[in-house]
Write a protein that holds these residues in place. Structure first.
Motif, PDB file in Angstrom:
ATOM      1  N   GLN A  12      -9.425   8.859  -1.053  1.00  0.00           N
ATOM      2  CA  GLN A  12     -10.300   8.956   0.244  1.00  0.00           C
ATOM      3  C   GLN A  12     -10.078  10.217   0.899  1.00  0.00           C
ATOM      4  N   GLN A  13      -9.077  10.772   0.817  1.00  0.00           N
ATOM      5  CA  GLN A  13      -8.511  12.047   1.387  1.00  0.00           C
ATOM      6  C   GLN A  13      -7.480  13.110   0.863  1.00  0.00           C
ATOM      7  N   VAL A  14      -7.974  14.106   0.518  1.00  0.00           N
ATOM      8  CA  VAL A  14      -6.784  15.045   0.426  1.00  0.00           C
ATOM      9  C   VAL A  14      -6.067  15.696   1.536  1.00  0.00           C
ATOM     10  N   ILE A  15      -4.991  15.352   1.793  1.00  0.00           N
ATOM     11  CA  ILE A  15      -4.169  15.770   3.007  1.00  0.00           C
ATOM     12  C   ILE A  15      -3.238  16.805   2.590  1.00  0.00           C
ATOM     13  N   HIS A  16      -3.085  17.473   1.489  1.00  0.00           N
ATOM     14  CA  HIS A  16      -2.295  18.816   1.313  1.00  0.00           C
ATOM     15  C   HIS A  16      -2.681  19.166  -0.251  1.00  0.00           C
ATOM     16  N   ASP A  17      -2.477  20.521  -0.302  1.00  0.00           N
ATOM     17  CA  ASP A  17      -3.036  21.096  -1.468  1.00  0.00           C
ATOM     18  C   ASP A  17      -2.248  22.488  -1.620  1.00  0.00           C
ATOM     19  N   ASP A  18      -1.397  22.686  -2.376  1.00  0.00           N
ATOM     20  CA  ASP A  18      -0.800  24.004  -2.695  1.00  0.00           C
ATOM     21  C   ASP A  18      -0.556  24.373  -3.924  1.00  0.00           C
ATOM     22  N   LYS A  19       0.178  25.375  -4.248  1.00  0.00           N
ATOM     23  CA  LYS A  19       0.373  25.691  -5.656  1.00  0.00           C
ATOM     24  C   LYS A  19       1.389  24.870  -6.528  1.00  0.00           C
ATOM     25  N   TRP A  20       1.938  23.963  -5.841  1.00  0.00           N
ATOM     26  CA  TRP A  20       2.806  22.986  -6.580  1.00  0.00           C
ATOM     27  C   TRP A  20       2.312  21.734  -6.503  1.00  0.00           C
ATOM     28  N   VAL A  21       1.864  21.218  -5.378  1.00  0.00           N
ATOM     29  CA  VAL A  21       1.567  19.802  -5.300  1.00  0.00           C
ATOM     30  C   VAL A  21       0.326  19.591  -4.491  1.00  0.00           C
ATOM     31  N   THR A  22      -0.535  18.263  -5.181  1.00  0.00           N
ATOM     32  CA  THR A  22      -1.488  17.878  -4.080  1.00  0.00           C
ATOM     33  C   THR A  22      -0.985  16.510  -3.373  1.00  0.00           C
ATOM     34  N   ALA A  23      -1.431  16.354  -2.192  1.00  0.00           N
ATOM     35  CA  ALA A  23      -1.033  14.984  -1.696  1.00  0.00           C
ATOM     36  C   ALA A  23      -2.120  14.460  -1.374  1.00  0.00           C
ATOM     37  N   GLU A  24      -2.683  13.078  -1.558  1.00  0.00           N
ATOM     38  CA  GLU A  24      -3.902  12.557  -1.314  1.00  0.00           C
ATOM     39  C   GLU A  24      -3.531  11.018  -0.838  1.00  0.00           C
ATOM     40  N   LEU A  25      -4.460  10.525   0.034  1.00  0.00           N
ATOM     41  CA  LEU A  25      -4.511   9.053   0.544  1.00  0.00           C
ATOM     42  C   LEU A  25      -5.742   8.462  -0.672  1.00  0.00           C
ATOM     43  N   VAL A  26      -5.162   7.456  -1.413  1.00  0.00           N
ATOM     44  CA  VAL A  26      -6.149   6.784  -2.380  1.00  0.00           C
ATOM     45  C   VAL A  26      -6.151   5.395  -2.150  1.00  0.00           C
ATOM     46  N   ASN A  27      -7.383   4.726  -2.554  1.00  0.00           N
ATOM     47  CA  ASN A  27      -7.294   3.350  -2.492  1.00  0.00           C
ATOM     48  C   ASN A  27      -7.188   3.028  -4.148  1.00  0.00           C
ATOM     49  N   VAL A  28      -6.476   1.534  -4.173  1.00  0.00           N
ATOM     50  CA  VAL A  28      -6.158   1.365  -5.354  1.00  0.00           C
ATOM     51  C   VAL A  28      -6.729  -0.012  -5.531  1.00  0.00           C
ATOM     52  N   LYS A  29      -7.669  -0.385  -6.661  1.00  0.00           N
ATOM     53  CA  LYS A  29      -8.214  -1.767  -6.971  1.00  0.00           C
ATOM     54  C   LYS A  29      -7.383  -2.018  -8.185  1.00  0.00           C
TER      55      LYS A  29
END
Length: 197
Positions: A12-29
């Motif tokens: 749904q949304q990428v809230i952080h992205d850097d050299k080491w990690v990506t943080a995302e809000l996801v929907n799970v069905k």
């Protein structure tokens, strides 16, 4: 309610992205009809990290002591990630051992395939290795900003540190127990190198 066996995940949304990690809000069905919305998922870059439990020929363990931003002062094995996705895990093991403790293994055993220290929100698989008959090299090169102290400990000392909570890193504890299993069985690991490195 039936247990889910698979799920469709949509970002749904990428809230952080850097050299080491990506943080995302996801929907799970889930395939059992249940759903979770705005679930936070962290994905480590380069496919996870290595955790190495080095041992000397006499059976003593080589561990590290260093300060970590979340856990504070920690005692753990040698750990690090690949520099790029094209690097092999073996190369990461050798590089991290040189950098953190200045030892190289005579033989190296991979334990399992991948372990997930936090399997619901964090995609950062641990590639676990036991390094046997390690020998000191002159190639040590400290690269950690916080510094790393090398500890050489007996088996009893390491088990005591796990039991009293001095060793709090789960991958380190799992690696120590895997190393002890190697002493009594070859069913738990596969040698990937030998005869000196």
């Amino acid at each position: 309610m039936s247990i889910a066996k698979s799920a469709e995940i949509s970002v749904q949304q990428v809230i952080h992205d850097d050299k080491w990690v990506t943080a995302e809000l996801v929907n799970v069905k889930f395939d059992n009809g249940k759903e979770m919305s705005n679930f936070l998922r962290l994905t480590a870059k380069n496919g996870g990290y290595v955790m190495v439990i080095p041992r000397l020929k006499d059976g003593r363990f080589i561990l590290t002591r260093q300060f970590k931003p979340v856990a504070g002062m920690t005692i753990e094995g040698v750990a690090g990630s690949r520099e790029t996705k094209d690097d092999g895990w073996y190369a990461a093991v050798i590089r991290e051992m040189k950098e953190e403790i200045g030892y190289l293994p005579f033989s190296l055993r991979k334990i399992g395939e991948k372990f997930y220290p936090l399997s619901d929100r964090v995609d950062n698989p641990c590639h676990l290795y036991v390094a046997l008959d390690c020998q000191l090299t002159d190639q040590a090169k400290q690269d950690e900003l916080q510094g790393v102290e090398r500890l050489i400990c007996t088996c009893d000392e390491v088990l005591r540190m796990i039991g009293n909570g001095e060793i709090r890193d789960l991958a380190t504890a799992a690696g120590v127990f895997a190393a002890l299993l190697i002493e009594t069985s070859t069913h738990y690991s596969n040698a990937i190198s030998g005869g000196g490195i």
